[in-house]
Design a protein around this motif. Structure first.
Motif, PDB file in Angstrom:
ATOM      1  N   GLY A  76     -82.369  72.803  14.653  1.00  0.00           N
ATOM      2  CA  GLY A  76     -80.930  72.845  14.388  1.00  0.00           C
ATOM      3  C   GLY A  76     -80.679  72.493  12.925  1.00  0.00           C
ATOM      4  O   GLY A  76     -79.450  71.943  12.511  1.00  0.00           O
ATOM      5  N   ASP A  77     -81.702  72.249  12.031  1.00  0.00           N
ATOM      6  CA  ASP A  77     -81.472  71.977  10.582  1.00  0.00           C
ATOM      7  C   ASP A  77     -81.307  73.176   9.757  1.00  0.00           C
ATOM      8  O   ASP A  77     -82.262  73.474   9.445  1.00  0.00           O
ATOM      9  CB  ASP A  77     -82.400  70.891  10.316  1.00  0.00           C
ATOM     10  N   TYR A  78     -80.105  73.848   9.700  1.00  0.00           N
ATOM     11  CA  TYR A  78     -80.034  74.832   8.686  1.00  0.00           C
ATOM     12  C   TYR A  78     -79.894  74.735   7.239  1.00  0.00           C
ATOM     13  O   TYR A  78     -80.398  75.503   6.555  1.00  0.00           O
ATOM     14  CB  TYR A  78     -78.710  75.786   9.110  1.00  0.00           C
ATOM     15  N   GLU A  79     -79.504  73.489   6.978  1.00  0.00           N
ATOM     16  CA  GLU A  79     -79.397  73.238   5.605  1.00  0.00           C
ATOM     17  C   GLU A  79     -80.561  72.989   4.759  1.00  0.00           C
ATOM     18  O   GLU A  79     -80.549  73.380   3.612  1.00  0.00           O
ATOM     19  CB  GLU A  79     -78.375  71.787   5.680  1.00  0.00           C
ATOM     20  N   THR A  80     -81.606  72.548   5.540  1.00  0.00           N
ATOM     21  CA  THR A  80     -82.912  72.269   4.701  1.00  0.00           C
ATOM     22  C   THR A  80     -83.461  73.822   4.361  1.00  0.00           C
ATOM     23  O   THR A  80     -83.942  73.816   3.360  1.00  0.00           O
ATOM     24  CB  THR A  80     -83.898  71.555   5.726  1.00  0.00           C
ATOM     25  N   GLY A  81     -83.590  74.659   5.156  1.00  0.00           N
ATOM     26  CA  GLY A  81     -84.195  75.933   4.918  1.00  0.00           C
ATOM     27  C   GLY A  81     -83.203  76.616   3.825  1.00  0.00           C
ATOM     28  O   GLY A  81     -83.763  77.482   2.926  1.00  0.00           O
ATOM     29  N   TYR A  82     -81.868  76.450   3.950  1.00  0.00           N
ATOM     30  CA  TYR A  82     -81.005  76.933   2.661  1.00  0.00           C
ATOM     31  C   TYR A  82     -81.241  76.640   1.452  1.00  0.00           C
ATOM     32  O   TYR A  82     -81.222  77.269   0.541  1.00  0.00           O
ATOM     33  CB  TYR A  82     -79.550  76.828   3.160  1.00  0.00           C
ATOM     34  N   ARG A  83     -81.571  75.364   1.479  1.00  0.00           N
ATOM     35  CA  ARG A  83     -81.856  74.551   0.247  1.00  0.00           C
ATOM     36  C   ARG A  83     -83.125  75.001  -0.415  1.00  0.00           C
ATOM     37  O   ARG A  83     -83.380  75.511  -1.608  1.00  0.00           O
ATOM     38  CB  ARG A  83     -82.029  72.889   0.368  1.00  0.00           C
TER      39      ARG A  83
END
Length: 535
Positions: A76-83
């Motif tokens: 559920g952590d999309y922000e980490t992959g995008y960074r």
């Protein structure tokens, strides 16, 4: 529904990868007609070091990023992959630039090792340097393209990678053939210039592939940004921790993926010098072209099919191993080995038996003396390539990456130690024997490692491999009899006859092998109940 979409995307990507590889083989036929085996040898002088520098520039990051992004999105952590994706684009830009500068300026240094005696070769130092420098430009964009593909795959979106792969290959091939045709037939017919511009096709194709990826990226940017903004971890993972995790996974992937290019690099750097010492310098550059391009492209076809069919099994092996499901793990490893052997064993034997008609059909009569013999002895290497690729992947799936790297290093050391010696003793076929020895040692280690760390028993695999080998030998005998009989009325003196001989030989071999596999129930065991023989 999500799993269905993922499987559909995986199938699309598999088909696209196969299509790309087949296209990558097909273009060699008209390209060799334009520049000859000497031109193909020159092409390999540039492409082999480029392939290695590309792997070093990307460090396996694209595939590792796909795993990383998939892992955190499942949490559920999309922000980490995008960074990671955004910072990865910068990293790939820097490593691509450094790789380009290194290859561009190292071209004059590499050239004397590739061709120790310029006067003895058909290609000049200037031609080799020009070719290496032209292909080096692709390093500026291909790593970036790989990073974008990795991110999309991590998001379980396979279509961008699939479409960009095919478009990249089509544009690259169109440029290669157009440039070679115009220079060889419209201009002054300079092979060095034609091959140099042909290698520049990697950059042109890369631009096309990148354009496709950017289209998908901008098309989906609103959704990607939205998910990254609204689905962020309460404790953001530092970039240092991200890259530590990423590198631990990526570097083994990169090193193992270099297996075939590194073996080819050893051939590229040693064949010309060794053959010149035994008075065969006049054929050395033709031989390099046959071994590293013509014959090599042929043996990669059955390998690509085998690995594409088994690729879906490896992630499943990882899941079974991490969940301690030993029964399922044993079954999956057995299935993987059976599938690879079932496809590549008959292909390996068939390439050896039909080497001459296949080579003439694809590349003409001019270099049959070298090409036919090379393909006869080199054709079965497709089995070794496939086995190493899959066994190394299984080791990575059970978290034994270092063992896979060790196996490759042992194989490379043997290849490097024996290549020159065997070339001097046996002539051109010495390089092929050294490749067999190197890969045999590497496969022995990977097979031992799988047995040790999974308690896998090879008894059943050995039994079934023996039966498949028997079927392949019966098939080979049948094909040889048919081929010998047909040559009475269809002598191997033109390409039309060779196409007929190759087609009938391959078709009859497939029928014999399929019949034996079906009657023995081997097809049912390996391929499933749809091939079940009625009682």
């Amino acid at each position: 529904m999500a799993e269905t979409n993922l499987m559909r995307g995986t199938k699309i990507l598999t088909v696209a990868t196969l299509a790309s590889k087949i296209l990558g083989f097909i273009y060699v036929v008209p390209f060799s007609a334009l520049v000859g085996q000497t031109g193909l040898g020159l092409y390999s002088y540039g492409y082999t070091p480029y392939t290695i520098l590309l792997s070093l520039a990307t460090l396996g990051f694209p595939l590792a990023v796909s795993k990383f992004v998939s892992k955190y999105q499942s949490l559920g952590d999309y922000e980490t992959g995008y960074r990671l994706f955004k910072s990865g684009l910068l990293v790939m830009s820097i490593t691509g630039l450094l790789a380009f500068l290194l290859l561009f300026f190292m071209a004059p240094v590499l050239t004397p090792y590739i061709l120790p005696d310029e006067q003895a070769g058909v290609n000049s130092y200037e031609d080799i340097i020009f070719t290496i420098r032209m292909v080096s430009v692709a390093l500026l964009i291909v790593p970036i393209m790989g990073m974008i593909r990795g991110y999309f795959q991590g998001c379980q979106s396979m279509m961008p990678t699939a479409v960009s792969q095919v478009i990249e290959q089509i544009v690259r091939i169109a440029f290669i053939l157009s440039a070679a045709f115009l220079i060889m037939n419209v201009q002054d017919g300079d092979i060095g210039l034609a091959v140099g511009f042909a290698t520049f096709g990697a950059f042109v194709g890369g631009l096309a592939g990148l354009a496709v990826l950017l289209y998908f990226l901008f098309k989906n940017r609103t959704n990607m940004l939205g998910l990254a903004t609204t689905n962020a971890s309460s404790k953001p993972l530092p970039l240092k921790s991200m890259y530590k995790e990423l590198i631990w996974y990526a570097i083994p992937l990169s090193i193992v993926g270099l297996a075939i290019p590194l073996f080819q690099l050893i051939d590229t750097l040693t064949i010309n010098g060794a053959l010149a010492k035994i008075g065969m310098g006049d054929i050395s550059e033709n031989y390099v072209g046959v071994l590293t391009q013509s014959a090599h492209k042929i043996v990669l076809i059955p390998m690509a099919l085998a690995t594409a069919l088994s690729v879906t099994l490896v992630p499943t092996i990882t899941n079974a191993y991490t969940s301690n499901d030993s029964v399922r793990l044993q079954k999956l490893i057995t299935q993987t080995f059976q599938l690879i052997l079932f496809i590549t064993l008959p292909a390996a034997v068939g390439l050896a038996v039909l080497a001459n008609p296949i080579f003439v059909a694809l590349f003409g009569l001019e270099d049959l003396a070298i090409g036919g013999e090379t393909l006869r002895y080199y054709g079965p290497i497709t089995l070794f390539f496939s086995l190493f690729s899959v066994t190394a992947a299984i080791l990575q799936g059970i978290n034994r990456q270092l063992l896979a790297i060790t196996a490759l290093l042992v194989g490379l050391v043997l290849k490097l130690a024996l290549n020159n010696l065997l070339l001097l003793q046996l002539g051109p076929n010495g390089a092929i024997l050294a490749t067999y020895i190197g890969f045999s040692a590497a496969i022995a280690i990977t097979i031992w490692g799988i047995g040790k760390h999974t308690s896998f028993s090879y008894q059943l695999i050995i039994k079934r491999a023996g039966l498949m080998l028997l079927f392949a030998l019966i098939m080979a005998t049948s094909v040889w009899i048919i081929d010998t009989g047909l040559r009475i009325t269809l002598p191997l003196d033109n390409r039309l006859n060779s196409f007929i001989l190759s087609g009938i030989g391959a078709g009859s071999g497939a029928v014999v092998y399929a019949y034996l596999a079906y009657r023995s129930r081997m097809a049912e065991v390996v391929l499933g109940a749809r091939f079940k023989r009625p009682d």
